[in-house]
Scaffold this motif. Sequence first.
Motif, PDB file in Angstrom:
ATOM      1  N   PRO A 113      59.200 -18.158  25.082  1.00 43.17           N
ATOM      2  CA  PRO A 113      60.889 -18.049  24.225  1.00 43.17           C
ATOM      3  C   PRO A 113      61.555 -16.264  24.877  1.00 43.17           C
ATOM      4  O   PRO A 113      60.840 -15.244  25.872  1.00 43.17           O
ATOM      5  CB  PRO A 113      59.760 -17.352  23.191  1.00 43.17           C
ATOM      6  N   ASN A 114      62.297 -15.998  24.157  1.00 41.38           N
ATOM      7  CA  ASN A 114      63.316 -14.492  23.939  1.00 41.38           C
ATOM      8  C   ASN A 114      62.454 -13.642  22.916  1.00 41.38           C
ATOM      9  O   ASN A 114      63.059 -13.819  22.309  1.00 41.38           O
ATOM     10  CB  ASN A 114      64.765 -14.651  24.297  1.00 41.38           C
ATOM     11  N   LEU A 115      62.128 -13.051  24.188  1.00 40.58           N
ATOM     12  CA  LEU A 115      61.002 -11.579  23.328  1.00 40.58           C
ATOM     13  C   LEU A 115      61.572 -10.660  23.539  1.00 40.58           C
ATOM     14  O   LEU A 115      60.758  -9.517  22.726  1.00 40.58           O
ATOM     15  CB  LEU A 115      59.693 -11.953  23.088  1.00 40.58           C
ATOM     16  N   ASP A 116      62.851 -10.392  23.794  1.00 40.14           N
ATOM     17  CA  ASP A 116      63.846  -8.819  24.636  1.00 40.14           C
ATOM     18  C   ASP A 116      63.708  -8.144  22.651  1.00 40.14           C
ATOM     19  O   ASP A 116      63.924  -7.020  22.871  1.00 40.14           O
ATOM     20  CB  ASP A 116      65.006  -9.327  25.223  1.00 40.14           C
ATOM     21  N   GLU A 117      64.370  -9.091  21.642  1.00 41.07           N
ATOM     22  CA  GLU A 117      64.293  -8.547  20.552  1.00 41.07           C
ATOM     23  C   GLU A 117      63.091  -7.513  19.537  1.00 41.07           C
ATOM     24  O   GLU A 117      63.592  -5.854  19.818  1.00 41.07           O
ATOM     25  CB  GLU A 117      65.517  -8.804  19.707  1.00 41.07           C
ATOM     26  N   LEU A 118      62.244  -8.136  20.007  1.00 46.25           N
ATOM     27  CA  LEU A 118      60.540  -7.864  19.462  1.00 46.25           C
ATOM     28  C   LEU A 118      60.264  -6.710  20.330  1.00 46.25           C
ATOM     29  O   LEU A 118      60.342  -5.914  19.551  1.00 46.25           O
ATOM     30  CB  LEU A 118      59.651  -9.240  19.779  1.00 46.25           C
ATOM     31  N   LYS A 119      60.385  -7.215  22.337  1.00 50.19           N
ATOM     32  CA  LYS A 119      59.771  -5.742  22.492  1.00 50.19           C
ATOM     33  C   LYS A 119      61.018  -4.985  22.543  1.00 50.19           C
ATOM     34  O   LYS A 119      60.188  -3.612  21.963  1.00 50.19           O
ATOM     35  CB  LYS A 119      60.106  -6.202  23.965  1.00 50.19           C
ATOM     36  N   SER A 178      59.170  -1.011  21.129  1.00 59.69           N
ATOM     37  CA  SER A 178      58.633   0.054  21.128  1.00 59.69           C
ATOM     38  C   SER A 178      59.300   1.018  20.684  1.00 59.69           C
ATOM     39  O   SER A 178      59.229   2.786  21.404  1.00 59.69           O
ATOM     40  CB  SER A 178      60.334  -0.808  23.037  1.00 59.69           C
ATOM     41  N   LYS A 179      59.563   1.727  19.492  1.00 57.57           N
ATOM     42  CA  LYS A 179      60.511   2.159  19.112  1.00 57.57           C
ATOM     43  C   LYS A 179      59.364   2.833  18.114  1.00 57.57           C
ATOM     44  O   LYS A 179      59.375   3.486  17.089  1.00 57.57           O
ATOM     45  CB  LYS A 179      61.829   2.134  17.901  1.00 57.57           C
ATOM     46  N   LEU A 180      57.513   1.940  18.138  1.00 54.75           N
ATOM     47  CA  LEU A 180      56.747   2.661  17.576  1.00 54.75           C
ATOM     48  C   LEU A 180      55.585   3.013  17.961  1.00 54.75           C
ATOM     49  O   LEU A 180      55.972   3.652  19.366  1.00 54.75           O
ATOM     50  CB  LEU A 180      55.791   0.856  16.772  1.00 54.75           C
ATOM     51  N   SER A 181      54.884   3.978  17.756  1.00 53.51           N
ATOM     52  CA  SER A 181      53.941   4.509  18.076  1.00 53.51           C
ATOM     53  C   SER A 181      52.701   3.741  18.659  1.00 53.51           C
ATOM     54  O   SER A 181      51.670   2.873  18.328  1.00 53.51           O
ATOM     55  CB  SER A 181      53.587   5.451  17.393  1.00 53.51           C
ATOM     56  N   TRP A 182      52.224   3.890  19.903  1.00 57.20           N
ATOM     57  CA  TRP A 182      51.535   3.154  20.277  1.00 57.20           C
ATOM     58  C   TRP A 182      50.327   3.780  21.114  1.00 57.20           C
ATOM     59  O   TRP A 182      50.312   5.001  21.467  1.00 57.20           O
ATOM     60  CB  TRP A 182      51.570   2.276  21.205  1.00 57.20           C
ATOM     61  N   PRO A 183      48.233   3.204  20.654  1.00 55.55           N
ATOM     62  CA  PRO A 183      48.890   2.381  20.674  1.00 55.55           C
ATOM     63  C   PRO A 183      48.545   2.430  18.491  1.00 55.55           C
ATOM     64  O   PRO A 183      48.310   3.011  18.453  1.00 55.55           O
ATOM     65  CB  PRO A 183      46.676   1.793  21.322  1.00 55.55           C
ATOM     66  N   MET A 184      47.941   0.666  18.576  1.00 54.19           N
ATOM     67  CA  MET A 184      48.232   1.079  16.665  1.00 54.19           C
ATOM     68  C   MET A 184      47.333  -0.453  16.590  1.00 54.19           C
ATOM     69  O   MET A 184      47.260  -1.639  17.625  1.00 54.19           O
ATOM     70  CB  MET A 184      49.604   0.660  16.469  1.00 54.19           C
ATOM     71  N   MET A 211      45.878  -2.793  20.033  1.00 55.37           N
ATOM     72  CA  MET A 211      46.980  -2.779  20.713  1.00 55.37           C
ATOM     73  C   MET A 211      47.871  -2.006  21.690  1.00 55.37           C
ATOM     74  O   MET A 211      47.994  -1.007  20.971  1.00 55.37           O
ATOM     75  CB  MET A 211      48.320  -3.940  20.550  1.00 55.37           C
ATOM     76  N   LEU A 212      47.771  -1.703  23.318  1.00 51.27           N
ATOM     77  CA  LEU A 212      48.169  -0.787  24.494  1.00 51.27           C
ATOM     78  C   LEU A 212      48.972  -0.163  24.476  1.00 51.27           C
ATOM     79  O   LEU A 212      49.823   0.389  24.360  1.00 51.27           O
ATOM     80  CB  LEU A 212      46.928  -0.494  25.034  1.00 51.27           C
ATOM     81  N   SER A 213      50.410  -1.278  23.656  1.00 53.70           N
ATOM     82  CA  SER A 213      51.766  -1.115  23.998  1.00 53.70           C
ATOM     83  C   SER A 213      52.491  -2.076  23.552  1.00 53.70           C
ATOM     84  O   SER A 213      52.082  -3.572  23.192  1.00 53.70           O
ATOM     85  CB  SER A 213      52.111  -0.905  25.734  1.00 53.70           C
ATOM     86  N   PRO A 214      53.343  -2.110  23.723  1.00 54.63           N
ATOM     87  CA  PRO A 214      54.787  -3.244  22.989  1.00 54.63           C
ATOM     88  C   PRO A 214      54.055  -4.603  24.263  1.00 54.63           C
ATOM     89  O   PRO A 214      54.189  -5.759  23.659  1.00 54.63           O
ATOM     90  CB  PRO A 214      55.574  -2.935  23.571  1.00 54.63           C
ATOM     91  N   ASP A 215      53.932  -4.220  25.828  1.00 59.14           N
ATOM     92  CA  ASP A 215      54.339  -5.112  26.468  1.00 59.14           C
ATOM     93  C   ASP A 215      52.928  -6.241  25.861  1.00 59.14           C
ATOM     94  O   ASP A 215      53.031  -7.275  26.538  1.00 59.14           O
ATOM     95  CB  ASP A 215      54.182  -5.007  28.243  1.00 59.14           C
ATOM     96  N   ASN A 216      51.824  -5.519  25.368  1.00 57.39           N
ATOM     97  CA  ASN A 216      50.465  -6.387  24.867  1.00 57.39           C
ATOM     98  C   ASN A 216      50.909  -7.523  24.018  1.00 57.39           C
ATOM     99  O   ASN A 216      50.349  -8.551  24.486  1.00 57.39           O
ATOM    100  CB  ASN A 216      49.643  -4.992  24.638  1.00 57.39           C
ATOM    101  N   VAL A 217      51.601  -6.845  23.297  1.00 56.46           N
ATOM    102  CA  VAL A 217      51.773  -7.685  21.752  1.00 56.46           C
ATOM    103  C   VAL A 217      53.351  -8.590  22.768  1.00 56.46           C
ATOM    104  O   VAL A 217      52.794  -9.964  22.761  1.00 56.46           O
ATOM    105  CB  VAL A 217      52.937  -7.338  21.258  1.00 56.46           C
ATOM    106  N   ILE A 218      54.151  -8.988  23.655  1.00 57.65           N
ATOM    107  CA  ILE A 218      54.464  -9.987  24.226  1.00 57.65           C
ATOM    108  C   ILE A 218      53.809 -10.823  25.035  1.00 57.65           C
ATOM    109  O   ILE A 218      53.984 -11.358  24.942  1.00 57.65           O
ATOM    110  CB  ILE A 218      55.584  -9.476  25.043  1.00 57.65           C
TER     111      ILE A 218
END
Length: 89
Positions: free
Chosen positions: A4-10, A14-20, A67-74
């Motif tokens: 899936p194209n997950l660029d928009e979600l990423k 990326s605008k959120l505070s991590w980890p969360m 999750m530590l980062s957006p990359d982990n979620v993706i």
Amino acid sequence: MAEPNLDELKNKLSKLSWPMIYMFKFIVPSDNQKIALVESLFDDGAEVKHQPSEHGKYISITARQVMLSPDNVIEIYRKASYVEGIISL
């Protein structure tokens, strides 16, 4: 299966505070193997809940995990996309 194209979600993540603590929600056919595949995407410390559909044909799986980062979620969404019949919410 195409990833899936997950660029928009990423971009949004990326605008959120991590980890969360991030909440994932999936719907899968009521098949023990598919449910186990989805559950295996998460660490032992994740909070995972199941809710069967009214007629029992599908299972809603909600998981909350640190999750530590957006990359982990993706990465979890990419792995989940290979489970046949899954719907990511």
